[in-house]
Motif scaffolding. Sequence first.
Motif, PDB file in Angstrom:
ATOM      1  N   ARG A  72     -61.025 -21.850  33.973  1.00 26.16           N
ATOM      2  CA  ARG A  72     -61.084 -22.993  33.060  1.00 26.16           C
ATOM      3  C   ARG A  72     -60.678 -22.625  31.639  1.00 26.16           C
ATOM      4  N   TYR A  73     -60.528 -21.275  31.375  1.00 26.74           N
ATOM      5  CA  TYR A  73     -60.098 -20.863  30.042  1.00 26.74           C
ATOM      6  C   TYR A  73     -58.702 -21.386  29.720  1.00 26.74           C
ATOM      7  N   GLY A  74     -57.907 -21.638  30.761  1.00 26.53           N
ATOM      8  CA  GLY A  74     -56.555 -22.127  30.554  1.00 26.53           C
ATOM      9  C   GLY A  74     -55.577 -21.059  30.117  1.00 26.53           C
ATOM     10  N   THR A  75     -55.939 -19.784  30.328  1.00 29.46           N
ATOM     11  CA  THR A  75     -55.053 -18.670  29.977  1.00 29.46           C
ATOM     12  C   THR A  75     -54.722 -17.873  31.231  1.00 29.46           C
ATOM     13  N   GLN A  76     -53.632 -17.115  31.151  1.00 30.87           N
ATOM     14  CA  GLN A  76     -53.286 -16.202  32.240  1.00 30.87           C
ATOM     15  C   GLN A  76     -54.331 -15.093  32.330  1.00 30.87           C
ATOM     16  N   PHE A  77     -54.616 -14.640  33.538  1.00 31.60           N
ATOM     17  CA  PHE A  77     -55.600 -13.561  33.696  1.00 31.60           C
ATOM     18  C   PHE A  77     -55.149 -12.313  32.948  1.00 31.60           C
ATOM     19  N   SER A  78     -53.857 -11.980  33.008  1.00 34.44           N
ATOM     20  CA  SER A  78     -53.357 -10.780  32.331  1.00 34.44           C
ATOM     21  C   SER A  78     -53.592 -10.852  30.829  1.00 34.44           C
ATOM     22  N   THR A  79     -53.445 -12.064  30.261  1.00 39.17           N
ATOM     23  CA  THR A  79     -53.688 -12.251  28.825  1.00 39.17           C
ATOM     24  C   THR A  79     -55.147 -11.963  28.492  1.00 39.17           C
ATOM     25  N   TYR A  80     -56.028 -12.351  29.395  1.00 34.57           N
ATOM     26  CA  TYR A  80     -57.460 -12.105  29.208  1.00 34.57           C
ATOM     27  C   TYR A  80     -57.801 -10.633  29.465  1.00 34.57           C
ATOM     28  N   ALA A  81     -57.101 -10.014  30.430  1.00 31.20           N
ATOM     29  CA  ALA A  81     -57.447  -8.656  30.855  1.00 31.20           C
ATOM     30  C   ALA A  81     -57.033  -7.599  29.844  1.00 31.20           C
ATOM     31  N   VAL A  82     -55.877  -7.766  29.189  1.00 28.45           N
ATOM     32  CA  VAL A  82     -55.365  -6.717  28.294  1.00 28.45           C
ATOM     33  C   VAL A  82     -56.374  -6.314  27.221  1.00 28.45           C
ATOM     34  N   PRO A  83     -56.963  -7.251  26.457  1.00 31.91           N
ATOM     35  CA  PRO A  83     -57.950  -6.824  25.458  1.00 31.91           C
ATOM     36  C   PRO A  83     -59.199  -6.198  26.067  1.00 31.91           C
ATOM     37  N   LYS A  84     -59.544  -6.590  27.299  1.00 31.94           N
ATOM     38  CA  LYS A  84     -60.688  -5.970  27.974  1.00 31.94           C
ATOM     39  C   LYS A  84     -60.374  -4.513  28.312  1.00 31.94           C
ATOM     40  N   ILE A  85     -59.157  -4.261  28.809  1.00 31.87           N
ATOM     41  CA  ILE A  85     -58.735  -2.903  29.141  1.00 31.87           C
ATOM     42  C   ILE A  85     -58.687  -2.059  27.873  1.00 31.87           C
ATOM     43  N   SER A  86     -58.030  -2.579  26.856  1.00 28.50           N
ATOM     44  CA  SER A  86     -57.914  -1.868  25.586  1.00 28.50           C
ATOM     45  C   SER A  86     -59.279  -1.624  24.962  1.00 28.50           C
ATOM     46  N   GLY A  87     -60.154  -2.627  25.037  1.00 25.38           N
ATOM     47  CA  GLY A  87     -61.474  -2.499  24.432  1.00 25.38           C
ATOM     48  C   GLY A  87     -62.316  -1.415  25.076  1.00 25.38           C
ATOM     49  N   GLU A  88     -62.207  -1.279  26.411  1.00 23.21           N
ATOM     50  CA  GLU A  88     -62.977  -0.246  27.107  1.00 23.21           C
ATOM     51  C   GLU A  88     -62.529   1.140  26.672  1.00 23.21           C
ATOM     52  N   ILE A  89     -61.214   1.339  26.528  1.00 24.84           N
ATOM     53  CA  ILE A  89     -60.690   2.638  26.088  1.00 24.84           C
ATOM     54  C   ILE A  89     -61.080   2.902  24.638  1.00 24.84           C
ATOM     55  N   ARG A  90     -60.928   1.881  23.783  1.00 25.96           N
ATOM     56  CA  ARG A  90     -61.283   2.046  22.367  1.00 25.96           C
ATOM     57  C   ARG A  90     -62.762   2.376  22.207  1.00 25.96           C
TER      58      ARG A  90
END
Length: 235
Positions: free
Chosen positions: A66-84
């Motif tokens: 329901r966010y209306g965004t692509q999953f990849s768009t949502y996933a990238v900051p999550k991936i980056s955030g975990e590494i950071r």
Amino acid sequence: MTELDVADLRLARKGDRDAAERLVERNSGLIWSVARRFFGRGVDSDDLFQLGCVGFLKAIDGFDERYGTQFSTYAVPKISGEIRRFLRDDGAIKVSRGIKEQAQVIRTARGQLEQQLGRAPTLSELSAVTGLAPEDIAMAETATGPTESLQRESGDGFTLENVLGDYSQEERLVEQVSLKEAIRKLPEKEQQVIALRYYHGMTQDAAARVIGVSQVQVSRLEKRAIEKLRVLLEA
């Protein structure tokens, strides 16, 4: 995102680990593309990828169509955030100020000696310049150096995978990702012991000197940590 990915995403959000593993495998290129941004920061590339996988799995849990965004768009900051977050927290290991100061003295002396000698100095040469014992130099450099992969042997010749279970090749990626996440749930002292023993390959005695406790305490902390990890991974 393909229809296959959408179907697996829905299954994964309901707790289907096979679907989550398929999503990780099909999106490994995306995870690597984010992980590569952090190369050269003292963390093994495979460990960066595994951290990225943890972020990817968290994205699966948190994503809502329901966010209306692509999953990849949502996933990238999550991936980056975990590494950071891992890099910001200085990895899974916290060493004392004294050990860090020793390591800085050793790095300075090593650089000066390399210029003077035209080669890498020996431990005895570093010892003569810094006034530190050779074993203390080796320990300080090991404790503050980049961590190795989860297949790194401890000072006693065991890997964390050996201790926790014998995983098949197909299960290895997901189990490593789960293990990384489980370790982060341990109390800080237990994280330190696991990091020193299985990421840096130290003996219990060497780990005790870095943390500033007795070898017996390290043994108890390691035993408790291993028991907790088994429970977390079986949950």
